[in-house]
Design an enzyme around this catalytic site. Structure first.
Site, PDB file in Angstrom:
ATOM      1  N   GLY A  23       0.827  -1.202   0.000  1.00 31.18           N
ATOM      2  CA  GLY A  23       0.000   0.000   0.000  1.00 31.18           C
ATOM      3  C   GLY A  23       0.857   1.246   0.000  1.00 31.18           C
ATOM      4  O   GLY A  23       1.734   1.405   0.856  1.00 31.18           O
ATOM      5  N   GLY A  25      -0.355   4.536   0.099  1.00 30.02           N
ATOM      6  CA  GLY A  25      -1.090   5.730   0.509  1.00 30.02           C
ATOM      7  C   GLY A  25      -0.395   6.426   1.664  1.00 30.02           C
ATOM      8  O   GLY A  25       0.801   6.251   1.903  1.00 30.02           O
ATOM      9  N   GLY A  26      -1.168   7.235   2.414  1.00 33.27           N
ATOM     10  CA  GLY A  26      -0.579   8.044   3.470  1.00 33.27           C
ATOM     11  C   GLY A  26       0.111   7.243   4.548  1.00 33.27           C
ATOM     12  O   GLY A  26       1.240   7.565   4.948  1.00 33.27           O
ATOM     13  N   PHE A 128     -14.666  20.923  13.159  1.00 30.45           N
ATOM     14  CA  PHE A 128     -15.123  19.685  12.535  1.00 30.45           C
ATOM     15  C   PHE A 128     -16.062  18.967  13.494  1.00 30.45           C
ATOM     16  O   PHE A 128     -16.068  19.215  14.702  1.00 30.45           O
ATOM     17  CB  PHE A 128     -13.925  18.783  12.194  1.00 30.45           C
ATOM     18  N   ASP A 230      -8.457  -5.487  -0.059  1.00 28.56           N
ATOM     19  CA  ASP A 230      -7.486  -6.531  -0.402  1.00 28.56           C
ATOM     20  C   ASP A 230      -6.703  -7.015   0.820  1.00 28.56           C
ATOM     21  O   ASP A 230      -6.494  -8.218   1.006  1.00 28.56           O
ATOM     22  CB  ASP A 230      -6.516  -6.019  -1.471  1.00 28.56           C
ATOM     23  N   GLN A 249     -18.904   3.829   8.672  1.00 30.53           N
ATOM     24  CA  GLN A 249     -19.345   5.211   8.759  1.00 30.53           C
ATOM     25  C   GLN A 249     -20.011   5.673   7.472  1.00 30.53           C
ATOM     26  O   GLN A 249     -19.458   5.527   6.382  1.00 30.53           O
ATOM     27  CB  GLN A 249     -18.148   6.118   9.039  1.00 30.53           C
ATOM     28  N   HIS A 251     -20.905   8.938   5.657  1.00 35.23           N
ATOM     29  CA  HIS A 251     -20.611  10.371   5.679  1.00 35.23           C
ATOM     30  C   HIS A 251     -21.887  11.126   5.352  1.00 35.23           C
ATOM     31  O   HIS A 251     -22.589  10.778   4.395  1.00 35.23           O
ATOM     32  CB  HIS A 251     -19.523  10.718   4.654  1.00 35.23           C
ATOM     33  N   LEU A 261     -17.908  12.687  -2.379  1.00 34.11           N
ATOM     34  CA  LEU A 261     -17.821  13.305  -1.064  1.00 34.11           C
ATOM     35  C   LEU A 261     -17.757  14.827  -1.135  1.00 34.11           C
ATOM     36  O   LEU A 261     -17.008  15.402  -1.927  1.00 34.11           O
ATOM     37  CB  LEU A 261     -16.572  12.784  -0.351  1.00 34.11           C
ATOM     38  N   THR A 263     -16.657  17.510   1.651  1.00 34.78           N
ATOM     39  CA  THR A 263     -15.972  17.487   2.930  1.00 34.78           C
ATOM     40  C   THR A 263     -16.808  18.039   4.076  1.00 34.78           C
ATOM     41  O   THR A 263     -17.612  18.966   3.909  1.00 34.78           O
ATOM     42  CB  THR A 263     -14.656  18.281   2.849  1.00 34.78           C
ATOM     43  N   GLU A 264     -16.562  17.476   5.259  1.00 32.88           N
ATOM     44  CA  GLU A 264     -17.144  18.017   6.479  1.00 32.88           C
ATOM     45  C   GLU A 264     -16.672  19.446   6.723  1.00 32.88           C
ATOM     46  O   GLU A 264     -17.282  20.203   7.471  1.00 32.88           O
ATOM     47  CB  GLU A 264     -16.753  17.122   7.659  1.00 32.88           C
ATOM     48  N   ARG A 295     -20.389  12.292  12.802  1.00 32.61           N
ATOM     49  CA  ARG A 295     -20.971  11.884  11.522  1.00 32.61           C
ATOM     50  C   ARG A 295     -22.127  10.900  11.654  1.00 32.61           C
ATOM     51  O   ARG A 295     -23.111  10.987  10.927  1.00 32.61           O
ATOM     52  CB  ARG A 295     -19.869  11.297  10.632  1.00 32.61           C
ATOM     53  N   HIS A 362     -18.560   5.645   3.749  1.00 34.07           N
ATOM     54  CA  HIS A 362     -17.337   6.437   3.641  1.00 34.07           C
ATOM     55  C   HIS A 362     -16.108   5.760   4.236  1.00 34.07           C
ATOM     56  O   HIS A 362     -15.019   5.839   3.672  1.00 34.07           O
ATOM     57  CB  HIS A 362     -17.576   7.775   4.345  1.00 34.07           C
ATOM     58  N   GLU A 396      -6.457   2.567   7.390  1.00 36.16           N
ATOM     59  CA  GLU A 396      -7.860   2.152   7.421  1.00 36.16           C
ATOM     60  C   GLU A 396      -8.039   0.642   7.445  1.00 36.16           C
ATOM     61  O   GLU A 396      -9.052   0.147   7.927  1.00 36.16           O
ATOM     62  CB  GLU A 396      -8.619   2.749   6.231  1.00 36.16           C
ATOM     63  N   ARG A 407     -15.808   7.132  13.798  1.00 37.22           N
ATOM     64  CA  ARG A 407     -14.607   7.980  13.691  1.00 37.22           C
ATOM     65  C   ARG A 407     -14.980   9.448  13.605  1.00 37.22           C
ATOM     66  O   ARG A 407     -15.888   9.827  12.864  1.00 37.22           O
ATOM     67  CB  ARG A 407     -13.802   7.585  12.448  1.00 37.22           C
ATOM     68  N   SER A 412      -8.791  10.451  10.618  1.00 35.57           N
ATOM     69  CA  SER A 412      -8.280   9.431   9.689  1.00 35.57           C
ATOM     70  C   SER A 412      -6.883   9.793   9.205  1.00 35.57           C
ATOM     71  O   SER A 412      -5.972   8.953   9.242  1.00 35.57           O
ATOM     72  CB  SER A 412      -9.229   9.247   8.502  1.00 35.57           C
ATOM     73  N   LEU A 413      -6.678  11.026   8.745  1.00 34.70           N
ATOM     74  CA  LEU A 413      -5.333  11.421   8.318  1.00 34.70           C
ATOM     75  C   LEU A 413      -4.372  11.387   9.501  1.00 34.70           C
ATOM     76  O   LEU A 413      -3.197  11.030   9.355  1.00 34.70           O
ATOM     77  CB  LEU A 413      -5.358  12.822   7.698  1.00 34.70           C
TER      78      LEU A 413
END
Length: 607
Positions: A23, A25-26, A128, A230, A249, A251, A261, A263-264, A295, A362, A396, A407, A412-413
């Protein structure tokens, strides 16, 4: 003709690394950055080009109690996260995340992440949902934002730093199966190169999953098409339990009819949800935080408005998000992507008219169970958290559990970078303290992978992969939605399990090797199916309301003295563990003791 046979191993290659990260991602890139800084030999397998990972879609911000725009500290953030989790989150992990948050954000700032700025040069923060000062008294700006493209900025920042240090990426390689030895230790993964159809064995001293979520098990989703669970599927097939998969969740603000999406941050900047009468209805449901309630709370409130006939449009099946009072200048400065999304997906100019929205799937709160170091844990004997040697999971796809049953936005970030770094630090220590030799791979290391790929390659007839995937999504959408009933969930379990023969009967028409996306989609269905089973079976067994899991049969008012909001702490304040091999469920206790502060005791969730 089969792709592989036991007599022809010429297209197999084995590559050895200190760590293999699945993976890009972040979370995966934050971990790889830590490992690259330490000089470890690391491979990052990524399904898509790293900057196209789903982290790029995160919009509103990353949560940290910097206090740049209002009184704040990590204690408030900790309390909000525990309360937001509906007391299913593990309080030691939550404290760890919230205490680390400011440090992580300042580190990103020093890497060059282009946060929005206040006039005094400090990082801009917006309110938020569920984030408050003084333990729930009032909303507080805690989301550190880069306009409404925060995930995009984060992902590119991490990618650039990884390039600087020479991280080795295997782009468009798809991991297929975990490699475990007789003792249950994880020794790497098997994978397929999309470009050539080559099968590879990635042998490693440590294997880290950062494979993201599985939101594509639902028909209406904000998730990218790559989010097919996966890592969860691989872990489940290898005998690892999946934790708390009943909690998904929704959203509140997905574009009606499109699922894209919004954003919130829209509500953080002052956007208001309205019904067909133009009423700002959240005042009725959450008189203190209003549109900035968590949320799950907002999604249920929206759904209630629609059910009671106050929805908008010809079918009264959505509400609207009103940003018009913010003014075009604020929208174009703080929410430029929202303006573009409104135009492209709703044919609406949000500076002049509201955008139709509905709750849309979401984020998964559950996943592969881990500790705060990212180590995967599983029950053994009387110990529910025995470490699976050599195996880590973050982001995630994991369940620490910092999010519990729901959440909070921006966590998440934060989860990605906090536990990406923590896992990286622990892997460095593990590799440096371990024997330099690799553990021998088990005999028949490729048998499972070969069987799966060859079964598809040798099919002569059967079902289309996407037809089966769409049926999985239809069942999940109907039987595991915002509001659930016991009978609907029980029926959903039967329908999901009945799909097993269809999953096994997928036909691959295209037998080619080069960029055979049909093969990848067919293999993804097996992962979707594992996640759908885990979700449906875990949900039907949890007989209470908690966070995102609201069951009409068990609903109670917030002031109910025994079961506030329908939550049953005496019987159900525990984590679910689902095993694929026999659809067995086990449970383990929530960790209610934080690291250094007092426990936050359960109480009714009101906002």
């Amino acid at each position: 003709m089969a792709v592989l046979s036991k007599d022809d191993m010429s297209n197999i290659k084995t590559l050895n690394f200190d760590a293999v990260i699945v993976g890009g991602g972040g979370s995966g890139m934050r971990a790889s950055l830590q490992l690259a800084r330490a000089g470890l030999k690391v491979a990052v397998l990524t399904k898509v080009f790293p900057t196209r990972s789903h982290t790029v879609a995160a919009q509103g911000g990353i949560g940290a109690s910097l206090g740049n725009m209002g009184e704040d500290n990590w204690h408030y953030h900790f309390y909000d996260t525990v309360k937001g989790s509906d007391w299913l989150g593990d309080q030691d992990a939550i404290e760890f995340m919230c205490r680390e948050a400011p440090k992580m954000v300042y580190e990103l700032e020093h890497m060059g992440m282009p946060f929005d700025r206040n006039a005094d040069g400090t990082i801009y923060q917006r309110p938020f949902g569920g984030h408050s000062a003084n333990y729930g008294e009032k909303a507080v700006p805690r989301a550190c934002a880069a306009a409404d493209r925060t995930g995009h900025a984060l992902l590119h920042t991490l990618y650039q730093k990884n390039l600087e240090l020479g991280t080795q990426f295997f782009v468009e390689w798809i991991a297929l199966d975990l490699i475990r030895n007789a003792d249950g230790d994880v020794l790497g993964v098997t994978a397929i190169d999309q470009e050539t159809g080559t099968i590879g064995v990635f042998q490693a001293k440590t294997t880290l999953f950062a494979t993201g979520g599985a939101g594509r098990i639902y028909a209406a989703s904000t998730n990218a098409y790559i989010n097919t669970g996966d890592g969860l599927g691989m872990a489940a097939r290898a005998g690892i339990p999946l934790q708390d998969m009943e909690f998904w969740q929704f959203h509140p603000t997905g574009v009606a009819g499109a699922g894209v999406l919004l954003t919130e941050g829209c509500r953080g900047e002052g956007g208001v949800l309205r019904n067909c009468n133009g009423e700002p209805f959240m005042e009725r449901y959450a008189p203190t935080l209003k549109d900035l309630a968590p949320r799950d709370f907002v999604s249920r409130s929206m759904d209630q408005e629609i059910k009671e006939g106050r929805g908008c449009g010809p079918n009264k099946d959505y509400v609207v998000l009103d940003l018009t009072h913010l003014g075009a200048e604020t929208i174009m400065k703080r929410l430029p992507s929202v303006y573009e999304i409104g135009k492209k997906f709703a044919n609406v100019d949000c500076t002049k008219e509201p955008i139709p929205v509905v709750p849309t799937i979401h984020y998964q709160m559950g996943g592969i169970p881990t500790n705060i170091h990212g180590q995967v844990v599983a029950p053994k004997g009387d110990n529910p958290n025995v470490v699976v040697k050599g195996f880590y999971a973050i982001g995630e796809c994991s369940c620490v559990s910092v999010h519990g049953a729901n959440r909070l936005g921006t966590n998440s970030l934060l989860d990605l970078v906090v536990f990406g770094k923590a896992a990286g630090d622990h892997i460095i220590e593990t590799v440096r303290n371990s024997n330099s030799d690799y553990q021998p791979l088990p005999a028949g290391v490729l048998e499972q992978t070969m069987a799966r790929v060859n079964a598809l390659q040798n099919t002569q007839a059967g079902e289309n992969a996407q037809d089966v995937a769409d049926e999985i999504r239809r069942v999940m959408q109907q039987h595991a939605g915002v509001f659930r009933t016991q009978s609907v969930m029980d029926e959903g379990v039967k329908k999901i399990l009945a799909l097993a023969p269809r999953v096994k009967n997928i036909h691959l028409k295209d037998k080619s090797q080069v960029f055979n996306t049909a093969r990848i989609e067919a293999l993804e269905v097996e992962n979707l199916f594992e996640v759908a089973k885990a979700t449906m079976i875990s949900a039907a067994a949890r007989r209470e309301c908690r966070g995102a899991h609201t069951v009409v049969d068990y609903e109670r008012p917030a002031n109910d003295p025994v079961h506030p909001n329908g939550r049953n702490d005496e019987e159900w304040m525990k984590h679910t563990l689902w095993y694929s091999v026999d659809n067995r469920l086990e449970y383990k206790p929530v960790r209610t003791k934080p690291l250094t502060v007092d426990t936050v005791p359960p109480k009714a969730r009101t906002f």
